[in-house]
Design a protein around this motif. Structure first.
Motif, mmCIF file in Angstrom:
data_model
loop_
_atom_site.group_PDB
_atom_site.id
_atom_site.type_symbol
_atom_site.label_atom_id
_atom_site.label_comp_id
_atom_site.label_asym_id
_atom_site.label_seq_id
_atom_site.Cartn_x
_atom_site.Cartn_y
_atom_site.Cartn_z
ATOM 1 N N ILE A 1 14.017 -29.407 -0.436
ATOM 2 C CA ILE A 1 15.285 -29.082 -0.762
ATOM 3 C C ILE A 1 16.212 -30.404 -1.328
ATOM 4 O O ILE A 1 16.727 -30.454 -1.932
ATOM 5 N N GLU A 2 15.741 -31.274 -0.417
ATOM 6 C CA GLU A 2 16.395 -32.725 -0.736
ATOM 7 C C GLU A 2 15.580 -33.596 -1.660
ATOM 8 O O GLU A 2 16.360 -34.275 -2.403
ATOM 9 N N LYS A 3 14.307 -33.595 -1.857
ATOM 10 C CA LYS A 3 13.919 -34.195 -2.785
ATOM 11 C C LYS A 3 12.642 -33.577 -3.383
ATOM 12 O O LYS A 3 12.075 -32.838 -2.865
ATOM 13 N N ASN A 4 12.153 -34.431 -4.568
ATOM 14 C CA ASN A 4 10.846 -33.929 -5.227
ATOM 15 C C ASN A 4 9.812 -34.046 -4.112
ATOM 16 O O ASN A 4 9.524 -34.976 -3.438
ATOM 17 N N PHE A 5 8.945 -32.975 -4.328
ATOM 18 C CA PHE A 5 7.811 -32.800 -3.491
ATOM 19 C C PHE A 5 6.851 -34.083 -3.714
ATOM 20 O O PHE A 5 6.435 -34.693 -2.447
ATOM 21 N N ASP A 6 6.829 -34.683 -4.628
ATOM 22 C CA ASP A 6 5.679 -35.789 -5.065
ATOM 23 C C ASP A 6 6.271 -37.019 -4.015
ATOM 24 O O ASP A 6 5.737 -37.756 -3.861
ATOM 25 N N ASN B 1 13.362 -14.683 2.730
ATOM 26 C CA ASN B 1 12.622 -15.837 2.676
ATOM 27 C C ASN B 1 13.119 -16.773 1.606
ATOM 28 O O ASN B 1 12.505 -17.611 0.815
ATOM 29 N N TYR B 2 14.588 -16.338 1.380
ATOM 30 C CA TYR B 2 15.285 -17.077 -0.106
ATOM 31 C C TYR B 2 14.964 -18.674 -0.093
ATOM 32 O O TYR B 2 14.705 -19.273 -0.895
ATOM 33 N N SER B 3 15.225 -19.271 1.098
ATOM 34 C CA SER B 3 15.336 -20.635 1.241
ATOM 35 C C SER B 3 13.729 -21.162 0.760
ATOM 36 O O SER B 3 13.844 -22.185 -0.029
ATOM 37 N N PHE B 4 12.845 -20.732 1.169
ATOM 38 C CA PHE B 4 11.370 -21.079 0.758
ATOM 39 C C PHE B 4 11.307 -21.021 -0.892
ATOM 40 O O PHE B 4 10.860 -21.677 -1.617
ATOM 41 N N PHE B 5 11.275 -19.730 -1.093
ATOM 42 C CA PHE B 5 11.145 -19.045 -2.623
ATOM 43 C C PHE B 5 12.155 -19.970 -3.738
ATOM 44 O O PHE B 5 11.375 -20.460 -4.684
ATOM 45 N N LEU C 1 10.861 -23.714 -3.773
ATOM 46 C CA LEU C 1 9.445 -23.696 -4.307
ATOM 47 C C LEU C 1 9.586 -23.589 -5.878
ATOM 48 O O LEU C 1 9.031 -24.278 -6.856
ATOM 49 N N LEU C 2 10.495 -22.302 -6.527
ATOM 50 C CA LEU C 2 10.520 -22.343 -7.757
ATOM 51 C C LEU C 2 11.351 -23.273 -8.419
ATOM 52 O O LEU C 2 11.137 -23.325 -9.637
ATOM 53 N N SER C 3 12.309 -24.110 -7.621
ATOM 54 C CA SER C 3 12.670 -25.046 -8.496
ATOM 55 C C SER C 3 12.077 -26.309 -8.226
ATOM 56 O O SER C 3 12.730 -27.411 -8.856
ATOM 57 N N SER C 4 10.916 -26.444 -7.697
ATOM 58 C CA SER C 4 10.235 -27.753 -7.605
ATOM 59 C C SER C 4 9.026 -27.880 -8.695
ATOM 60 O O SER C 4 8.744 -26.824 -9.375
ATOM 61 N N VAL D 1 11.449 -11.804 -10.933
ATOM 62 C CA VAL D 1 11.264 -12.436 -9.572
ATOM 63 C C VAL D 1 11.939 -13.819 -9.726
ATOM 64 O O VAL D 1 13.017 -14.054 -8.871
ATOM 65 N N GLU D 2 11.246 -14.543 -10.620
ATOM 66 C CA GLU D 2 11.947 -16.031 -10.605
ATOM 67 C C GLU D 2 13.577 -16.283 -11.059
ATOM 68 O O GLU D 2 14.162 -16.779 -10.516
ATOM 69 N N TRP D 3 13.644 -15.440 -11.984
ATOM 70 C CA TRP D 3 14.892 -15.111 -12.390
ATOM 71 C C TRP D 3 16.160 -14.697 -11.412
ATOM 72 O O TRP D 3 17.030 -15.527 -11.068
ATOM 73 N N TRP D 4 15.688 -13.791 -10.567
ATOM 74 C CA TRP D 4 16.547 -13.226 -9.605
ATOM 75 C C TRP D 4 16.600 -14.291 -8.402
ATOM 76 O O TRP D 4 17.669 -14.407 -7.851
ATOM 77 N N ILE D 5 15.741 -14.949 -7.997
ATOM 78 C CA ILE D 5 15.738 -15.776 -7.017
ATOM 79 C C ILE D 5 16.399 -17.088 -7.428
ATOM 80 O O ILE D 5 17.344 -17.685 -6.729
ATOM 81 N N THR D 6 16.095 -17.765 -8.517
ATOM 82 C CA THR D 6 16.844 -19.025 -9.156
ATOM 83 C C THR D 6 18.256 -18.805 -9.584
ATOM 84 O O THR D 6 19.074 -19.764 -9.500
ATOM 85 N N LYS D 7 18.603 -17.495 -9.621
ATOM 86 C CA LYS D 7 19.947 -17.148 -10.081
ATOM 87 C C LYS D 7 20.670 -16.908 -8.764
ATOM 88 O O LYS D 7 21.960 -16.503 -8.728
ATOM 89 N N GLY D 8 20.063 -16.939 -7.597
ATOM 90 C CA GLY D 8 20.854 -16.763 -6.344
ATOM 91 C C GLY D 8 20.828 -15.278 -5.884
ATOM 92 O O GLY D 8 21.883 -14.831 -5.250
#
Length: 183
Positions: A24-29, A97-101, A104-107, A156-163
């Motif tokens: 959430i705080e930084k890029n996975f890499d 599991n919104y926090s995870f998805f 993940l989808l924004s990473s 699914v991606e749209w629904w999650i990324t749009k909150g």
């Protein structure tokens, strides 16, 4: 089956939670094993005891969620739920599991989840394609399947990324209507 020590389970859950919080705080890499260890309040060695590296850790978390979705699908079949009601279970799972998805989808690692999710959907939907429907008669079964799976994943991606702009049941009903036209 051997009983798993609660300390091991607690450490693994802390490690998983830590990597999600850090994503959430930084890029996975940019996340290091030391960052994860510090956040989880464990030694680096504890992480390496359970995972090869941070990529293995993320893969295991994704596998865990895919397996839970598979179990939801299997229980829907056992309970003879219709397509909409079985999808409600999935969307409720995504919501819980919104926090995870959402993380993940924004990473940059979204493609890892996306491809595994698509594989699961293909596996679950391949026998539901109806080429006898007038609308599908001239179409290749594989093309129909790819269309449906890609659409499902996109929603699914749209629904999650749009909150989650609508409740799980509403999105499941609308998706069910759209997919029913092709299945």
């Amino acid at each position: 089956m051997a009983k798993v020590d609660r300390r091991i389970t607690k450490s693994q859950e802390a490690i998983k939670k830590a990597v999600i919080e850090l994503m959430i705080e930084k890029n996975f890499d940019d996340i290091t094993i030391q960052n994860i260890a510090d956040r989880a309040n464990v030694n680096r060695g504890t992480i390496y005891l359970h995972y090869l590296d941070k990529f293995d850790l993320l893969d295991k978390i994704i596998d865990e969620h895919i397996n839970k979705l598979r179990v939801l699908c299997e229980s829907s079949v056992e309970m003879d739920l219709d397509f909409v009601d079985s999808n409600v279970g999935w969307f409720e799972y995504f919501e819980s599991n919104y926090s995870f998805f959402s993380t993940l989808l924004s990473s940059s690692k979204a493609s890892a989840f996306r491809s595994r999710f698509q594989e699961l959907l293909i596996e679950e939907m391949k026998n539901d394609i109806d080429t006898t429907k007038v609308i599908n008669r001239e179409l290749n079964e594989e093309v129909i399947l790819q269309f449906i799976v890609t659409s499902f994943v996109g929603i699914v991606e749209w629904w999650i990324t749009k909150g989650m702009p609508c409740p799980p049941r509403v999105i499941a009903v609308q998706l069910g209507i759209l997919l029913d036209r092709n299945l």
